[in-house]
Design a protein around this motif. Structure first.
Motif, short mmCIF file in Angstrom:
data_model
loop_
_atom_site.label_atom_id
_atom_site.label_comp_id
_atom_site.label_asym_id
_atom_site.label_seq_id
_atom_site.Cartn_x
_atom_site.Cartn_y
_atom_site.Cartn_z
N VAL A 73 43.17 88.57 -4.60
CA VAL A 73 42.79 89.63 -3.68
C VAL A 73 41.26 89.71 -3.56
O VAL A 73 40.56 89.84 -4.56
CB VAL A 73 43.34 90.99 -4.18
CG1 VAL A 73 42.86 92.13 -3.30
CG2 VAL A 73 44.86 90.96 -4.25
N GLY A 74 40.78 89.59 -2.33
CA GLY A 74 39.37 89.80 -2.05
C GLY A 74 38.42 88.68 -2.39
O GLY A 74 37.23 88.77 -2.12
N ALA A 75 38.90 87.61 -2.99
CA ALA A 75 38.02 86.49 -3.37
C ALA A 75 38.40 85.25 -2.56
O ALA A 75 39.55 85.11 -2.14
CB ALA A 75 38.16 86.19 -4.86
N PRO A 76 37.44 84.36 -2.36
CA PRO A 76 37.81 83.10 -1.71
C PRO A 76 38.72 82.29 -2.62
O PRO A 76 38.73 82.51 -3.84
CB PRO A 76 36.46 82.40 -1.50
CG PRO A 76 35.53 83.02 -2.47
CD PRO A 76 36.02 84.42 -2.72
N PRO A 77 39.51 81.36 -2.07
CA PRO A 77 40.35 80.51 -2.91
C PRO A 77 39.50 79.83 -4.00
O PRO A 77 38.41 79.36 -3.74
CB PRO A 77 40.94 79.49 -1.94
CG PRO A 77 40.88 80.17 -0.61
CD PRO A 77 39.64 81.03 -0.65
N THR A 78 40.04 79.81 -5.21
CA THR A 78 39.32 79.27 -6.35
C THR A 78 39.97 77.96 -6.80
O THR A 78 41.09 77.97 -7.32
CB THR A 78 39.34 80.29 -7.51
OG1 THR A 78 38.80 81.53 -7.05
CG2 THR A 78 38.54 79.79 -8.69
#
Length: 117
Positions: free
Chosen positions: A81-86
């Motif tokens: 949620v809320g972060a770019p794909p890691t």
């Protein structure tokens, strides 16, 4: 017979679905986890960590899985949620049909920046 690759596939599927009963059955009682955001020793600690990250988990996009005997490396994008794909690498070691060791590495900056908001 279930192979280490099948166990790894089931692990990621169960985690993504929030199926912690299945996860418990895949992990050895003395599973040892070392990752970018922490360590866990034993099945209960490992499940607690998976639950914690599971609260912000949107999906897991597996790109490759490579097995060498009892060892499986899964390369995937961790969508939270809320972060770019890691981009993430997970190494699992399987003995007697259960995961005994897990090592995970990724750049946590995107996830941590989201948590700080």
């Amino acid at each position: 017979m279930t192979t280490p690759t099948q166990i790894s596939e089931t692990y990621f599927s169960a985690w993504q679905q929030g199926d912690f009963d299945t996860l418990r059955g895949l992990l050895a009682d003395d599973v040892d986890f070392v990752g970018t955001l922490g360590r866990a020793s034993g099945v209960e600690d490992c499940l607690a960590g998976l639950r914690g990250l599971g609260r912000i988990l949107e999906r897991i996009e597996v790109h490759a899985r490579v097995a060498n005997g009892a060892d499986v490396i899964t390369w995937f994008d961790l969508h939270t949620v809320g972060a770019p794909p890691t981009p993430t690498a997970n190494w699992s070691h399987v003995e007697n049909g259960r995961i005994t060791r897990i090592r995970v590495t990724f750049d946590p900056r995107g996830i941590l920046a989201t948590a700080e908001r």
